[in-house]
Scaffold this motif. Sequence first.
Motif, PDB file in Angstrom:
ATOM      1  N   GLY A  47      19.586 -21.655  30.399  1.00 54.32           N
ATOM      2  CA  GLY A  47      19.492 -20.812  31.582  1.00 54.32           C
ATOM      3  C   GLY A  47      20.163 -21.373  32.826  1.00 54.32           C
ATOM      4  O   GLY A  47      20.264 -20.684  33.835  1.00 54.32           O
ATOM      5  N   THR A  48      20.647 -22.610  32.795  1.00 52.69           N
ATOM      6  CA  THR A  48      21.304 -23.217  33.957  1.00 52.69           C
ATOM      7  C   THR A  48      22.815 -23.221  33.720  1.00 52.69           C
ATOM      8  O   THR A  48      23.282 -23.677  32.673  1.00 52.69           O
ATOM      9  CB  THR A  48      20.821 -24.671  34.169  1.00 52.69           C
ATOM     10  OG1 THR A  48      19.396 -24.669  34.258  1.00 52.69           O
ATOM     11  CG2 THR A  48      21.420 -25.254  35.431  1.00 52.69           C
ATOM     12  N   LYS A  49      23.579 -22.697  34.719  1.00 51.85           N
ATOM     13  CA  LYS A  49      25.034 -22.620  34.580  1.00 51.85           C
ATOM     14  C   LYS A  49      25.680 -23.929  35.008  1.00 51.85           C
ATOM     15  O   LYS A  49      25.282 -24.538  36.003  1.00 51.85           O
ATOM     16  CB  LYS A  49      25.604 -21.474  35.409  1.00 51.85           C
ATOM     17  CG  LYS A  49      25.262 -20.126  34.850  1.00 51.85           C
ATOM     18  CD  LYS A  49      25.953 -19.013  35.601  1.00 51.85           C
ATOM     19  CE  LYS A  49      25.561 -17.681  35.005  1.00 51.85           C
ATOM     20  NZ  LYS A  49      26.244 -16.581  35.657  1.00 51.85           N
ATOM     21  N   TYR A  50      26.705 -24.326  34.260  1.00 57.47           N
ATOM     22  CA  TYR A  50      27.477 -25.530  34.558  1.00 57.47           C
ATOM     23  C   TYR A  50      28.959 -25.202  34.437  1.00 57.47           C
ATOM     24  O   TYR A  50      29.354 -24.351  33.634  1.00 57.47           O
ATOM     25  CB  TYR A  50      27.163 -26.666  33.568  1.00 57.47           C
ATOM     26  CG  TYR A  50      25.750 -27.169  33.628  1.00 57.47           C
ATOM     27  CD1 TYR A  50      25.394 -28.165  34.525  1.00 57.47           C
ATOM     28  CD2 TYR A  50      24.778 -26.649  32.775  1.00 57.47           C
ATOM     29  CE1 TYR A  50      24.090 -28.640  34.579  1.00 57.47           C
ATOM     30  CE2 TYR A  50      23.474 -27.118  32.821  1.00 57.47           C
ATOM     31  CZ  TYR A  50      23.139 -28.106  33.718  1.00 57.47           C
ATOM     32  OH  TYR A  50      21.863 -28.581  33.771  1.00 57.47           O
ATOM     33  N   ASN A 100      15.204 -29.220  22.336  1.00 55.67           N
ATOM     34  CA  ASN A 100      16.035 -28.089  21.936  1.00 55.67           C
ATOM     35  C   ASN A 100      16.871 -27.613  23.122  1.00 55.67           C
ATOM     36  O   ASN A 100      16.378 -27.521  24.248  1.00 55.67           O
ATOM     37  CB  ASN A 100      15.166 -26.932  21.433  1.00 55.67           C
ATOM     38  CG  ASN A 100      14.482 -27.282  20.124  1.00 55.67           C
ATOM     39  OD1 ASN A 100      15.094 -27.892  19.254  1.00 55.67           O
ATOM     40  ND2 ASN A 100      13.223 -26.906  19.993  1.00 55.67           N
ATOM     41  N   TYR A 101      18.139 -27.312  22.859  1.00 57.63           N
ATOM     42  CA  TYR A 101      19.054 -26.818  23.884  1.00 57.63           C
ATOM     43  C   TYR A 101      19.735 -25.564  23.355  1.00 57.63           C
ATOM     44  O   TYR A 101      20.221 -25.534  22.214  1.00 57.63           O
ATOM     45  CB  TYR A 101      20.133 -27.863  24.225  1.00 57.63           C
ATOM     46  CG  TYR A 101      19.569 -29.124  24.833  1.00 57.63           C
ATOM     47  CD1 TYR A 101      19.337 -29.215  26.195  1.00 57.63           C
ATOM     48  CD2 TYR A 101      19.274 -30.223  24.035  1.00 57.63           C
ATOM     49  CE1 TYR A 101      18.819 -30.368  26.762  1.00 57.63           C
ATOM     50  CE2 TYR A 101      18.752 -31.378  24.589  1.00 57.63           C
ATOM     51  CZ  TYR A 101      18.528 -31.456  25.950  1.00 57.63           C
ATOM     52  OH  TYR A 101      18.009 -32.594  26.503  1.00 57.63           O
ATOM     53  N   HIS A 102      19.766 -24.530  24.204  1.00 54.99           N
ATOM     54  CA  HIS A 102      20.490 -23.301  23.878  1.00 54.99           C
ATOM     55  C   HIS A 102      21.707 -23.247  24.808  1.00 54.99           C
ATOM     56  O   HIS A 102      21.552 -23.146  26.021  1.00 54.99           O
ATOM     57  CB  HIS A 102      19.590 -22.073  24.081  1.00 54.99           C
ATOM     58  CG  HIS A 102      20.277 -20.792  23.752  1.00 54.99           C
ATOM     59  ND1 HIS A 102      20.553 -20.412  22.461  1.00 54.99           N
ATOM     60  CD2 HIS A 102      20.763 -19.820  24.558  1.00 54.99           C
ATOM     61  CE1 HIS A 102      21.181 -19.258  22.487  1.00 54.99           C
ATOM     62  NE2 HIS A 102      21.325 -18.872  23.757  1.00 54.99           N
ATOM     63  N   VAL A 103      22.914 -23.343  24.229  1.00 57.46           N
ATOM     64  CA  VAL A 103      24.149 -23.414  25.018  1.00 57.46           C
ATOM     65  C   VAL A 103      24.975 -22.164  24.754  1.00 57.46           C
ATOM     66  O   VAL A 103      25.219 -21.796  23.600  1.00 57.46           O
ATOM     67  CB  VAL A 103      24.966 -24.682  24.655  1.00 57.46           C
ATOM     68  CG1 VAL A 103      26.248 -24.731  25.450  1.00 57.46           C
ATOM     69  CG2 VAL A 103      24.130 -25.932  24.884  1.00 57.46           C
ATOM     70  N   ASN A 134      41.617 -26.259  31.356  1.00 55.38           N
ATOM     71  CA  ASN A 134      40.718 -27.374  31.083  1.00 55.38           C
ATOM     72  C   ASN A 134      39.331 -27.168  31.694  1.00 55.38           C
ATOM     73  O   ASN A 134      38.528 -28.081  31.726  1.00 55.38           O
ATOM     74  CB  ASN A 134      41.312 -28.684  31.609  1.00 55.38           C
ATOM     75  CG  ASN A 134      42.492 -29.139  30.774  1.00 55.38           C
ATOM     76  OD1 ASN A 134      42.728 -28.617  29.703  1.00 55.38           O
ATOM     77  ND2 ASN A 134      43.213 -30.117  31.257  1.00 55.38           N
ATOM     78  N   THR A 135      39.040 -25.957  32.202  1.00 57.17           N
ATOM     79  CA  THR A 135      37.753 -25.666  32.825  1.00 57.17           C
ATOM     80  C   THR A 135      36.924 -24.787  31.894  1.00 57.17           C
ATOM     81  O   THR A 135      37.391 -23.759  31.410  1.00 57.17           O
ATOM     82  CB  THR A 135      37.950 -24.938  34.168  1.00 57.17           C
ATOM     83  OG1 THR A 135      38.789 -25.737  34.996  1.00 57.17           O
ATOM     84  CG2 THR A 135      36.632 -24.691  34.863  1.00 57.17           C
ATOM     85  N   ILE A 136      35.680 -25.213  31.664  1.00 59.73           N
ATOM     86  CA  ILE A 136      34.771 -24.446  30.820  1.00 59.73           C
ATOM     87  C   ILE A 136      33.510 -24.150  31.629  1.00 59.73           C
ATOM     88  O   ILE A 136      32.941 -25.041  32.268  1.00 59.73           O
ATOM     89  CB  ILE A 136      34.390 -25.233  29.543  1.00 59.73           C
ATOM     90  CG1 ILE A 136      35.626 -25.487  28.688  1.00 59.73           C
ATOM     91  CG2 ILE A 136      33.334 -24.473  28.738  1.00 59.73           C
ATOM     92  CD1 ILE A 136      35.376 -26.313  27.464  1.00 59.73           C
ATOM     93  N   GLU A 137      33.107 -22.892  31.600  1.00 59.98           N
ATOM     94  CA  GLU A 137      31.862 -22.498  32.255  1.00 59.98           C
ATOM     95  C   GLU A 137      30.857 -22.230  31.136  1.00 59.98           C
ATOM     96  O   GLU A 137      31.138 -21.472  30.208  1.00 59.98           O
ATOM     97  CB  GLU A 137      32.080 -21.246  33.102  1.00 59.98           C
ATOM     98  CG  GLU A 137      30.896 -20.905  33.973  1.00 59.98           C
ATOM     99  CD  GLU A 137      31.170 -19.708  34.870  1.00 59.98           C
ATOM    100  OE1 GLU A 137      30.234 -18.925  35.086  1.00 59.98           O
ATOM    101  OE2 GLU A 137      32.322 -19.558  35.337  1.00 59.98           O
ATOM    102  N   LEU A 138      29.706 -22.912  31.218  1.00 58.33           N
ATOM    103  CA  LEU A 138      28.709 -22.733  30.176  1.00 58.33           C
ATOM    104  C   LEU A 138      27.306 -22.681  30.772  1.00 58.33           C
ATOM    105  O   LEU A 138      27.088 -23.041  31.920  1.00 58.33           O
ATOM    106  CB  LEU A 138      28.800 -23.847  29.135  1.00 58.33           C
ATOM    107  CG  LEU A 138      28.837 -25.302  29.585  1.00 58.33           C
ATOM    108  CD1 LEU A 138      27.456 -25.875  29.583  1.00 58.33           C
ATOM    109  CD2 LEU A 138      29.723 -26.072  28.624  1.00 58.33           C
ATOM    110  N   GLU A 139      26.381 -22.206  29.965  1.00 61.70           N
ATOM    111  CA  GLU A 139      24.992 -22.087  30.381  1.00 61.70           C
ATOM    112  C   GLU A 139      24.135 -22.855  29.384  1.00 61.70           C
ATOM    113  O   GLU A 139      24.230 -22.634  28.178  1.00 61.70           O
ATOM    114  CB  GLU A 139      24.590 -20.611  30.397  1.00 61.70           C
ATOM    115  CG  GLU A 139      23.209 -20.354  30.930  1.00 61.70           C
ATOM    116  CD  GLU A 139      22.919 -18.863  30.965  1.00 61.70           C
ATOM    117  OE1 GLU A 139      22.099 -18.410  30.139  1.00 61.70           O
ATOM    118  OE2 GLU A 139      23.515 -18.158  31.800  1.00 61.70           O
TER     119      GLU A 139
END
Length: 139
Positions: free
Chosen positions: A31-34, A12-15, A23-28
């Motif tokens: 709990g880990t930011k990318y 399971n992944y919670h995004v 063109n830049t997306i910041e996502l979590e």
Amino acid sequence: MKSFKFKVHENNYHVTLLSHEGNTIELEVNGTKYEVQLQEEVKTTKTPTLVRSASKRPVEPLKVNPSSKKTKILAPIPGSILMVDVKVGDSVKVGDRLVQLEAMKMENNITSEKAGKITAVLVSVGQKVLQNEVMIELE
């Protein structure tokens, strides 16, 4: 911004999408930011694109029955009438141009394959015609 739940290979992944600029997306993810870069900007169209498959058989040329009294000249393809070169009562011989039809930005000369007399002109300049629509009748 938006949150999504995914299940990939029983994991399971919670995004959560935090920001999107160019063109830049910041996502979590769990709990880990990318920060990720899109290869190219995704563009969506509002209207669907219609795709038509190619015909299974080749286009057959118009053949006239020389023994028939009345001959109908049909539109071989859909298009617009640019010129009508005949009128009711005109006599035509084989190869005379009857109509000029514009289709797919090409001008197509529709010629007579039978000599005879024009009995009906069913199209006018500027009119749109469909494939196999009767344009001219001759005897």
